[in-house]
Every structure is written in structure tokens, then in C-alpha cells.
Write a protein that holds these residues in place. Structure first.
Motif, PDB file in Angstrom:
ATOM      1  N   MET A   1       0.842  -1.193   0.000  1.00 27.22           N
ATOM      2  CA  MET A   1       0.000   0.000   0.000  1.00 27.22           C
ATOM      3  C   MET A   1       0.877   1.244   0.000  1.00 27.22           C
ATOM      4  N   LEU A   2       0.685   2.122  -0.962  1.00 27.82           N
ATOM      5  CA  LEU A   2       1.421   3.380  -0.992  1.00 27.82           C
ATOM      6  C   LEU A   2       0.761   4.374  -0.039  1.00 27.82           C
ATOM      7  N   LEU A   3       1.578   5.028   0.774  1.00 25.06           N
ATOM      8  CA  LEU A   3       1.102   5.937   1.803  1.00 25.06           C
ATOM      9  C   LEU A   3       1.218   7.381   1.350  1.00 25.06           C
ATOM     10  N   ASP A   4       0.412   8.244   1.972  1.00 27.35           N
ATOM     11  CA  ASP A   4       0.510   9.671   1.692  1.00 27.35           C
ATOM     12  C   ASP A   4       1.761  10.231   2.363  1.00 27.35           C
ATOM     13  N   VAL A   5       2.450  11.134   1.661  1.00 26.58           N
ATOM     14  CA  VAL A   5       3.751  11.627   2.100  1.00 26.58           C
ATOM     15  C   VAL A   5       3.775  13.153   2.056  1.00 26.58           C
ATOM     16  N   ILE A   6       4.347  13.762   3.090  1.00 24.37           N
ATOM     17  CA  ILE A   6       4.709  15.173   3.075  1.00 24.37           C
ATOM     18  C   ILE A   6       6.228  15.240   2.978  1.00 24.37           C
ATOM     19  N   GLU A   7       6.741  15.910   1.967  1.00 24.86           N
ATOM     20  CA  GLU A   7       8.186  15.952   1.743  1.00 24.86           C
ATOM     21  C   GLU A   7       8.703  17.379   1.829  1.00 24.86           C
ATOM     22  N   ARG A   8       9.834  17.539   2.479  1.00 20.49           N
ATOM     23  CA  ARG A   8      10.569  18.804   2.521  1.00 20.49           C
ATOM     24  C   ARG A   8      12.032  18.512   2.264  1.00 20.49           C
ATOM     25  N   LYS A   9      12.719  19.435   1.613  1.00 16.85           N
ATOM     26  CA  LYS A   9      14.138  19.246   1.351  1.00 16.85           C
ATOM     27  C   LYS A   9      14.817  20.594   1.192  1.00 16.85           C
ATOM     28  N   PRO A  10      16.141  20.626   1.294  1.00 15.70           N
ATOM     29  CA  PRO A  10      16.854  21.904   1.148  1.00 15.70           C
ATOM     30  C   PRO A  10      16.626  22.508  -0.226  1.00 15.70           C
ATOM     31  N   GLU A  11      16.657  23.830  -0.276  1.00 14.37           N
ATOM     32  CA  GLU A  11      16.490  24.503  -1.552  1.00 14.37           C
ATOM     33  C   GLU A  11      17.684  24.277  -2.477  1.00 14.37           C
ATOM     34  N   SER A  12      18.836  24.027  -1.890  1.00 12.90           N
ATOM     35  CA  SER A  12      20.034  23.769  -2.696  1.00 12.90           C
ATOM     36  C   SER A  12      20.938  22.829  -1.933  1.00 12.90           C
ATOM     37  N   GLY A  13      22.000  22.359  -2.584  1.00 18.20           N
ATOM     38  CA  GLY A  13      22.955  21.473  -1.920  1.00 18.20           C
ATOM     39  C   GLY A  13      22.429  20.073  -1.752  1.00 18.20           C
ATOM     40  N   ASP A  14      22.038  19.448  -2.863  1.00 18.17           N
ATOM     41  CA  ASP A  14      21.420  18.125  -2.803  1.00 18.17           C
ATOM     42  C   ASP A  14      22.318  17.094  -2.134  1.00 18.17           C
ATOM     43  N   GLY A  15      23.625  17.270  -2.249  1.00 21.08           N
ATOM     44  CA  GLY A  15      24.535  16.301  -1.647  1.00 21.08           C
ATOM     45  C   GLY A  15      24.411  16.215  -0.147  1.00 21.08           C
ATOM     46  N   LEU A  16      23.924  17.306   0.494  1.00 27.01           N
ATOM     47  CA  LEU A  16      23.764  17.317   1.937  1.00 27.01           C
ATOM     48  C   LEU A  16      22.493  16.601   2.373  1.00 27.01           C
ATOM     49  N   SER A  17      21.619  16.282   1.431  1.00 29.11           N
ATOM     50  CA  SER A  17      20.293  15.789   1.799  1.00 29.11           C
ATOM     51  C   SER A  17      20.234  14.278   1.974  1.00 29.11           C
ATOM     52  N   LYS A  18      21.338  13.560   1.796  1.00 26.04           N
ATOM     53  CA  LYS A  18      21.313  12.103   1.894  1.00 26.04           C
ATOM     54  C   LYS A  18      22.045  11.654   3.154  1.00 26.04           C
ATOM     55  N   PRO A  19      21.568  10.600   3.818  1.00 27.14           N
ATOM     56  CA  PRO A  19      20.316   9.899   3.543  1.00 27.14           C
ATOM     57  C   PRO A  19      19.120  10.727   3.987  1.00 27.14           C
ATOM     58  N   PRO A  20      17.962  10.526   3.396  1.00 25.45           N
ATOM     59  CA  PRO A  20      16.774  11.255   3.838  1.00 25.45           C
ATOM     60  C   PRO A  20      16.367  10.836   5.242  1.00 25.45           C
ATOM     61  N   VAL A  21      15.595  11.690   5.894  1.00 29.52           N
ATOM     62  CA  VAL A  21      15.077  11.424   7.233  1.00 29.52           C
ATOM     63  C   VAL A  21      13.567  11.227   7.120  1.00 29.52           C
ATOM     64  N   VAL A  22      13.084  10.109   7.656  1.00 32.60           N
ATOM     65  CA  VAL A  22      11.675   9.731   7.525  1.00 32.60           C
ATOM     66  C   VAL A  22      11.033   9.718   8.905  1.00 32.60           C
ATOM     67  N   PHE A  23       9.866  10.354   9.021  1.00 33.16           N
ATOM     68  CA  PHE A  23       9.145  10.445  10.289  1.00 33.16           C
ATOM     69  C   PHE A  23       7.869   9.608  10.229  1.00 33.16           C
ATOM     70  N   LEU A  24       7.674   8.779  11.271  1.00 33.91           N
ATOM     71  CA  LEU A  24       6.483   7.926  11.384  1.00 33.91           C
ATOM     72  C   LEU A  24       5.761   8.274  12.689  1.00 33.91           C
ATOM     73  N   HIS A  25       4.528   8.711  12.577  1.00 33.50           N
ATOM     74  CA  HIS A  25       3.749   9.195  13.716  1.00 33.50           C
ATOM     75  C   HIS A  25       3.184   8.051  14.551  1.00 33.50           C
ATOM     76  N   GLY A  26       2.614   8.428  15.683  1.00 33.35           N
ATOM     77  CA  GLY A  26       2.002   7.457  16.577  1.00 33.35           C
ATOM     78  C   GLY A  26       0.522   7.258  16.317  1.00 33.35           C
ATOM     79  N   LEU A  27      -0.097   6.446  17.157  1.00 36.52           N
ATOM     80  CA  LEU A  27      -1.514   6.117  17.042  1.00 36.52           C
ATOM     81  C   LEU A  27      -2.368   7.386  17.087  1.00 36.52           C
ATOM     82  N   PHE A  28      -3.309   7.503  16.157  1.00 32.24           N
ATOM     83  CA  PHE A  28      -4.221   8.632  16.008  1.00 32.24           C
ATOM     84  C   PHE A  28      -3.522   9.915  15.555  1.00 32.24           C
ATOM     85  N   GLY A  29      -2.221   9.829  15.210  1.00 30.62           N
ATOM     86  CA  GLY A  29      -1.500  10.987  14.708  1.00 30.62           C
ATOM     87  C   GLY A  29      -1.543  11.042  13.197  1.00 30.62           C
TER      88      GLY A  29
END
Length: 264
Positions: A1-29
Motif C-alpha cells: 500500500m502506498l502511503l501519503d507523504v509530506i516531503e521537505r528538502k533543502p532549496e540547494s545542496g542536494d549532496g547534503l540531503s542524503k540519507p533522507p530522514v523519515v518520520f512515522l507518527h504514533g496512534l491517532f496521529g
């Protein structure tokens, strides 16, 4: 199942953005509960916050931790976001741990907020989901009326505020989340599936506990050590279970230090 995602990233300097950071909320969040941390970490890292199944804008369906972990893996793969640093709170923390155990190559490092690998936690939520599913809705509902309706089963104002984000107000009100699927899945959400003896995640793992919470106990340490042999435990002394909401600056500092720590 594909989940809904909110993504944010730096405006520049793509090399600094790896690895990405993923947030998983709690129950009812939902994903947007991590907005403060996404804005801060997103200044120098690519970040993705996911609505887990039956929550937010993601699809509904039967739920258990292996299934939810596969949802996350499928979604991150579709977004070219593996390997990633996974940050999970409560139910999201159990999902994060399961992802690391099932797909260790997809997890660069792991931060688990106030939950342990094992049965337990969620306190009154076990019956709360069923009580919420049984609430009768009137023909129309505004926010004040919704607060009064929820007060029948949720006496705590802060918990009601959390739940209000999951309601559709106005004409034909109701739940936007899969409340009946969540209620059916509560034994699995409170529990923890059997893990094969040889299964471990050997990457860097940080458990962060609230000093006023009882969701991580010394009785959990042996299983934490077995499944995550390189784990560390930090405590935010004055925080409860919702430690990232109660002490956001302290949690952000711990998260930033964890992200910046060198790989062993």
C-alpha cells in the motif's frame, strides 16, 4: 500500500540531503504532527513524513506491524528514499523497528521515541478506539460541538485536540481515519509479533524515553539488546509519552546529534 507523504528538502545542496530522514507518527496521529522537525531538519536534509495506513490521507485496511512496515518500505522505494534514517514515535516506533528488522538495508540508522519492542503501551487506547468508533454523529458538527462529543470518552483536552484533527466537520460529519480498522487492529497495535531468534538490526539505534513515561522499562532492555545490539538509550527527564510534542527543543537537539554522529 502506498502511503501519503509530506516531503521537505533543502532549496540547494542536494549532496547534503542524503540519507533522507523519515518520520512515522504514533496512534491517532498524522504526518503533519512532525511539521516542526521537518522544517528544521529539512533545511539541510531531505525529509519525508508519512501518514501510516488508516491515518491521515493514507488508505485504510487491516493493520499489523509487518503490514505497516511493508507499506513504509514500498512507499520509500517508490520515492527513491532508501536507505533512510527512520524516526518513529510510539506505534510509528514499532513500525520503524519492524522495518529495520525486515529490511535492514533500507534503514541507515534508527531512532525510536518512547516505545519498546514488545507488547505493551497505549494504555487506555485499547478501549478508546472502540469507544470512538461507536460515537453517534449528528447531521452537522462544528469544532466546539465536536469537542463536546469527544469529551464523552476523552476527558483530557490535549488528547481531544489530537483527535479533532481526525474528524470531518460541517454537514455529514464523521471520521476521516479508518477508526473501525484501527479498533479491530488494537490487539496487534498493543502487541508485538514473534521475531525469529536470528533476526537483528545491527545499525545505529537510539531509543529516546520520556522520563515521566512508563512505555520503556528495564524489563524491555534484554529484548532491545537482542534485536538492536548497538542501541543506546537517552531520556528527556520532564517529558511524558508525547516527548517530541512536550519537549520539542530537547527532542530536536537529540535528533540533530544523532543525525550528525559519525557511522561506526
Amino acid at each position: 500500500m502506498l502511503l501519503d507523504v509530506i516531503e521537505r528538502k533543502p532549496e540547494s545542496g542536494d549532496g547534503l540531503s542524503k540519507p533522507p530522514v523519515v518520520f512515522l507518527h504514533g496512534l491517532f496521529g498524522r504526518a503533519r504532527n512532525f511539521g516542526f522537525f521537518q522544517r528544521r531538519i529539512g533545511e539541510f536534509k531531505r525529509t519525508l513524513a508519512l501518514d501510516l495506513r488508516n491515518h491521515g490521507d493514507s488508505p485504510h485496511g487491516p493493520a499489523n506491524y509487518p503490514t505497516m512496515a511493508e507499506d513504509v518500505f514500498e512507499t520509500l522505494t517508490a520515492h527513491d528514499a532508501v536507505p533512510a534514517v527512520i524516526v518513529g514515535h510510539s506505534m510509528g516506533g514499532k513500525t520503524a523497528m519492524m522495518l529495520a528488522l525486515r529490511h535492514p538495508a533500507a534503514v541507515e540508522r534508527l531512532l525510536v521515541a518512547d516505545i519498546a519492542p514488545g507488547a505493551g503501551g497505549f494504555q487506555q487506547s485499547h478501549t478508546l478506539a472502540a469507544d470512538l468508533a461507536a460515537l453517534p454523529f449528528p447531521a452537522s458538527l462544528n469544532r466546539a460541538e465536536a469537542d463536546t462529543l469527544l469529551s464523552r470518552v476523552i476527558p483530557e483536552a490535549d488528547v481531544r485536540n489530537l483527535m479533532l484533527q481526525n474528524l470531518r466537520l460541517g454537514e455529514n460529519p464523521g471520521w476521516t481515519i479508518g477508526i473501525h480498522e484501527i479498533a479491530s487492529a488494537m490487539p496487534e497495535i498493543v502487541g508485538w509479533p514473534s521475531i525469529p531468534e536470528e533476526t537483528t538490526f545491527t545499525g545505529q539505534t537510539l531509543f529516546v524515553a520520556g522520563g515521566r513515561s512508563r512505555y520503556i522499562q528495564p524489563t524491555n532492555y534484554p529484548e532491545m539488546k537482542h534485536l538492536f545490539p548497538h542501541y543506546r538509550l537517552e531520556t528527556i527527564p520532564e517529558a511524558g509519552h508525547w516527548l517530541h510534542a512536550e519537549k520539542p527543543i530537547e527532542f530536536l537537539s537529540i535528533l540533530e546529534n544523532f543525525l550528525n554522529a559519525p557511522s561506526p
